[in-house]
Design an enzyme around this catalytic site. Structure first.
Site, PDB file in Angstrom:
ATOM      1  CG  HIS A 101      40.802 -20.785  30.355  1.00  0.00           C
ATOM      2  ND1 HIS A 101      40.025 -21.884  30.655  1.00  0.00           N
ATOM      3  CD2 HIS A 101      41.608 -21.179  29.333  1.00  0.00           C
ATOM      4  CE1 HIS A 101      40.351 -22.906  29.860  1.00  0.00           C
ATOM      5  NE2 HIS A 101      41.319 -22.501  29.051  1.00  0.00           N
ATOM      6  NE  ARG A 149      42.271 -19.215  35.093  1.00  0.00           N
ATOM      7  CZ  ARG A 149      42.501 -20.270  34.329  1.00  0.00           C
ATOM      8  NH1 ARG A 149      41.527 -21.107  34.035  1.00  0.00           N
ATOM      9  NH2 ARG A 149      43.708 -20.516  33.881  1.00  0.00           N
ATOM     10  CG  HIS A 193      42.090 -30.204  26.459  1.00  0.00           C
ATOM     11  ND1 HIS A 193      42.741 -29.080  26.893  1.00  0.00           N
ATOM     12  CD2 HIS A 193      42.886 -31.244  26.811  1.00  0.00           C
ATOM     13  CE1 HIS A 193      43.882 -29.429  27.489  1.00  0.00           C
ATOM     14  NE2 HIS A 193      43.988 -30.736  27.451  1.00  0.00           N
ATOM     15  CG  ASN A 212      47.418 -29.493  28.713  1.00  0.00           C
ATOM     16  OD1 ASN A 212      47.520 -29.898  27.558  1.00  0.00           O
ATOM     17  ND2 ASN A 212      46.767 -30.152  29.651  1.00  0.00           N
ATOM     18  CG  ASP A 254      44.468 -22.406  26.181  1.00  0.00           C
ATOM     19  OD1 ASP A 254      43.629 -22.192  27.076  1.00  0.00           O
ATOM     20  OD2 ASP A 254      45.165 -23.443  26.138  1.00  0.00           O
TER      21      ASP A 254
HETATM   22 ZN   LIG Z   1      42.683 -26.886  26.540  1.00  0.00          ZN
END
Ligand SMILES: [Zn+2]
EC number: 3.5.2.3
Lengths: 441, 317, 176
Positions: A58, A60, A177, A276, A303
């Site tokens: 990520h 962002r 996901h 998560n 992740d």
């Molecule tokens: Zn995920």
């Protein structure tokens, strides 16, 4: 013509070799001598790995620049030995159009620390209601091949079926996901004795496993490729193993943190451990390690999920999910899998470079460290170790779960397309990298 | 004991000490002057992120009876709900001179975080955190039960052998959690009753006997039956089908109340849903301790504040 | 550290009998007597004084305890102190002559706290102070009305009072 000469590195097969890089490619492997102007790296005791590829990052940007940008995220990637990252679509705006993915890809190219391959959203705004323009993203300059609503599950079974069928035309893959939304409403941590005691809403393993089971059946039915993000339970491993035995085209990833940490870390309500899918039981950690070792789980992906301090310095249920991972991934893999004898360095190269590149259809990683291949590589000192402190992180956010932990291994040098991004364990400065990347060197 | 965050980590001696000190605090209620100077010059902050008039008034009155300065900070609708972090809020309060912070929060673990994150140095008292714990409620329940069982001889004693049945939404109840740990620590035999949908994961490992049906638990002949408040909304999340069915199977109905042993007491942390988890005839009977529980709450909170704030050593008296 | 005995069982008994007589004389026939002992050992001494007085003039006195913990001026400077029970006799203290009883009178701060604590319970006609040992070194303008033994001591010395009810033996000792 000046280049880089790496002297006496250990190849993942065990042999020692010199590696010479010039014009962005590997020009010699074996015995090589420096030419005038070459930067010489003494690699005695260092392992030469192909440049690492993260299928789940990520970054962002756009929209979340307070947590990370393409520049800071790829600097963190380089520091962790990565030369390519797949950037998840849950930005603001969401990467659900050709415009957004091209912008992100271009930023990566401009900065030069790593190849940035955007992941396209499966549905518009990640809302699960309407397919995004997958074809436009696939044929854009960003060449999107991986599609994911990550952060959200493509929960509607019909939507998932259509996405699997539709991306096949572009040789794409849907990265799911896996989180059944109704079973995880308000979920905060792994459902088990500790969630019951701490009064935190549980995230049951079945909420992940039931989606994976459904999706592998859909992948079988549609003859499509499915990739399962961040597998976290022993049950999920069983489902993936079953699917592979049936010949279903499924690949699976696990994060470094799920290979090391358990739900016990929630005991102090320190939200740095909130992620998560959640950290699971010790039995799950053991099953995930074994699954990487036996190939049921194809790859390790970080992740990497940066968050500002204020998103973690609050009560657990108000904190954001996620932890940074690019800089620590290789150390955690070494600690959990290599030093335990479950994986050799050749397999590390497979799970952290060759296979993720193949799943994401990223060219240039299929013949690692061979003459003529693009020069993406990283040099690791497996004998080194360091105690993690958030102050030393090179990304913009500090939400690492490893603070205070001593982990093995250290990235000494990273070379991306012939451009050194890390030398002597330190990041090369942004101007130098950008300038070198601009000239293709 | 630097903080009071949960009853899980409360030692038996510490628990009995709190109950004993609460006896002395209760005794002051009959005096001409009810105020004690013990916490003169100390500042107690009530930090309430969640509305609870009863608990807030109880802590306020406890702190004032000990002559502390009391600042009540209702975080709802303030800067806190507009994005100020728990850390910033706590640091602000300590800068205002708080010796102790009584915190009520809708999130489990908020008090634990305040105490252990290293942000601040003040005694933290958990006045209810999410669905985790509500230790002063359990202490006042134990105090109430001990007085009923042992009367004037209560001092120094625990609850060995007492049989307590706790009924209702164990899953979402911080009162149930705190009571299970505390009652077990004090030697009581605890029975929990709830449909499987309202039992937390791992309940089988708790120091209690678990029943799915209320009648099975009542057949054990309990010394006390504690009815937990049922939130009507739970019905919509499919925890149970209807209020009527819940009341019929898990409610302390008039019939069940009539069939109880004559000296069984009825407890409820309040506020009650009459006709749902408890029939009025049970709630209003002389065997109901509902009002005692309110009175005893002030004594327990005085004891906790006194023990945590008065000395230099955090209550190791 | 060596402890030098100062009073033995018989000495303590004699001292208490003398104090009891002095109290009755000083009372001049005006009203009820209430002995309030300051826990822990003062409470035991108050009980003993009360039973001696009972033998001499039955029914003239009552006894109880008065805990002063909450009124101490050093609460915030020392380890947490657990309060002990206060037992005021059923007749109350209004218009009674209250005799505060403690084992050792030293700085006077405990007695100061006791006077404050007493005010929470009513308004006595008069308050007297009886102690088994007065070792001096007052820090407040307080003196005892009835003293078992004056025991000049250095501040560095420690005075130990042991009573059968609490310690299993009657003894007063001093150690340096
Ligand atoms: Zn995920």
């Amino acid at each position: 013509m000046s280049g880089i000469l790496i002297r006496g590195a250990s190849l993942v097969g065990g042999d020692r070799a010199d590696i010479r890089i010039a014009d962005g490619s590997i020009v010699a492997v074996g015995s090589a001598s420096a030419e005038s102007g070459d930067h010489v790296i003494d690699a005695d005791g260092l392992v030469a790995l192909p440049g690492l590829v993260d299928l789940h990052t990520h970054l962002r940007e756009p929209g979340g620049e307070a947590s990370e940008t393409v520049l800071t995220g790829t600097r963190a990637a380089a520091a962790g030995g990565f030369t390519a990252v797949f950037a998840m679509a849950n930005t603001t705006p969401v990467a659900d159009t050709a415009g957004v993915v091209e912008q992100v890809e271009a930023l990566g190219r401009q900065h030069g620390y790593a190849t940035v391959r955007p992941i396209g959203a499966v549905t518009v705004g990640l809302a699960g209601q309407q397919l995004a323009e997958l074809g436009a993203m696939a044929s854009s300059r960003a060449q999107v091949r991986v599609f994911s609503d990550d952060g959200h599950c493509v929960a509607d079974p019909l939507m998932m079926r259509r996405a699997l069928e539709y991306v096949a035309a572009f040789d794409g893959v849907v990265a799911q996901h896996a989180q059944e939304p109704r079973l995880t409403e308000g979920a905060q941590m792994n459902e088990g004795p500790l969630s019951g005691e701490l009064g935190l809403t549980g995230w049951p393993a079945a909420a992940e496993e039931s989606i994976i089971a459904r999706d592998v059946l859909l992948a079988e039915h549609t003859h499509s490729r499915l990739h399962v993000c961040h597998v976290s339970t022993a049950g999920s491993v069983d489902v993936v193993r079953w699917a592979k035995a049936r010949g279903i085209q499924v690949t699976a990833e696990v994060t470094p943190h799920h290979l090391l940490l358990t739900d016990e870390t929630a005991r102090d309500y320190d939200a740095r451990f909130k992620v998560n899918p959640p950290l699971r039981r010790a039995e799950d950690v053991a099953a995930l390690r074994a699954a990487v070792a036996d190939g049921t789980i194809d790859i390790v992906a970080t992740d990497h999920a940066p968050h500002p301090d204020e998103s973690k310095e609050c009560a657990w249920s108000e904190a954001a999910f996620g932890m940074v991972g690019l800089e620590s991934a290789l150390s955690v893999v070494q600690h959990a899998l290599v030093d335990t004898g479950m994986l050799d360095w050749a397999s590390v190269a497979r799970v952290l470079s060759t296979t993720p590149a193949h799943i994401g259809r990223l060219a240039g990683y299929d013949r690692p460290l061979s003459v003529g291949a693009p020069a993406h590589l990283t040099l690791v000192d497996p004998a080194a170790s360091r105690t993690w402190s958030p102050g030393e992180l090179r990304g913009r956010s500090r939400n690492t779960p490893y603070t205070g932990l001593t982990l093995p291994g250290r990235v000494v040098a990273t070379v991306h397309g012939g451009v050194p991004t890390v030398l002597d364990g330190a990041l090369v400065d942004a101007e130098t990298v950008a300038a070198a990347a601009g000239t293709g060197r | 004991m630097r903080h009071l965050l949960s009853t899980k980590d409360l030692a038996r001696d510490d628990a009995v000490r709190i109950l004993d000190v609460a006896e002395e605090m209760a005794a002051t209620a009959d005096r001409e002057v009810k105020k004690l100077p013990a916490l003169r010059g100390k500042t107690i902050v009530n930090l309430f992120f969640e509305d609870s008039t009863r608990t807030r008034l109880s802590f306020e009155s406890a702190a004032k009876r000990l002559s502390a300065d009391v600042i009540t900070f209702s975080a709802k609708g303030s800067s806190v709900s507009k994005g100020e972090s728990l850390k910033d809020t706590a640091q602000t309060l300590v800068a205002m001179g708080a010796d102790a912070i009584v915190v009520r929060h809708h999130a489990s673990g908020a008090a634990h975080r305040l105490a252990h994150a290293g942000w601040i140095d003040a005694a933290i008292i958990n006045a209810g955190d999410g669905t985790h714990e509500h230790p002063t409620q359990a202490l006042l329940d134990a105090f109430t039960l001990r007085r009923r069982l042992h009367g004037e001889d209560a001092r120094g004693r625990a609850l060995d052998g007492a049989r307590v049945v706790i009924v209702g939404d164990i899953l979402h109840s911080r009162v149930a959690r705190s009571n299970v740990w505390l009652l077990a620590t004090l030697g009581a035999e605890v029975h929990l009753v709830a449909p499987r949908t309202l039992q937390p994961a791992g309940i089988e490992a708790w120091p209690a006997t678990v029943h799915e049906l209320l009648d099975d638990a009542l057949a054990t002949g309990p010394d006390a039956v504690m009815m937990l408040r049922i939130q009507r909304e739970r019905m919509h999340d499919a925890f149970f089908p209807t209020e009527r069915e819940y009341a019929r199977i898990w409610g302390l109905t008039a019939e069940r109340f009539a069939a109880l042993p004559a000296d069984t007491i009825v407890m409820h942390p309040g506020p009650m849903n009459r006709g749902l988890e408890i029939a009025s005839v049970a709630a209003d009977s002389t065997r109901s301790t509902v009002l005692d529980q309110v009175t005893n709450g002030v004594s327990i909170r005085m004891a906790v504040l006194y023990l945590l704030v008065s000395g230099t050593d955090g209550g190791r008296a | 550290m060596s402890a030098r005995p100062v009073l033995q069982t018989a000495d303590i008994g004699r001292a208490l009998r003398r104090i009891a007589h002095e109290i009755l004389e000083a009372r001049r026939g005006d009203g009820r007597l209430v002995f309030l002992g300051i826990p822990t050992r003062g409470a035991a001494l108050a009980k003993r004084l009360h039973s001696i007085v009972e033998q001499i003039e039955p029914g003239v006195a009552e006894a109880g305890t008065l805990d002063v913990t909450m009124h101490r001026d050093d609460l915030g400077r020392s380890a947490t102190r657990a309060p002990a029970p206060t037992r005021i006799p059923s007749g109350g203290i209004d218009d009674a002559v209250v005799v505060l009883v403690d084992d050792v009178l030293f700085s006077g701060r405990t007695v100061r706290a006791a006077l404050d604590a007493l005010a929470d319970h009513g308004r006595p006609r008069a308050v007297r102070l009886a102690v088994l040992v007065d070792r001096g070194h007052r820090e407040l303008p307080i003196r005892a009305d009835f003293v078992g033994k004056n025991l000049p001591s250095a501040t560095s010395e420690r005075v130990f009072v042991r009573l059968t009810e609490v310690d299993g033996v009657d003894e007063v000792a001093i150690s340096s």
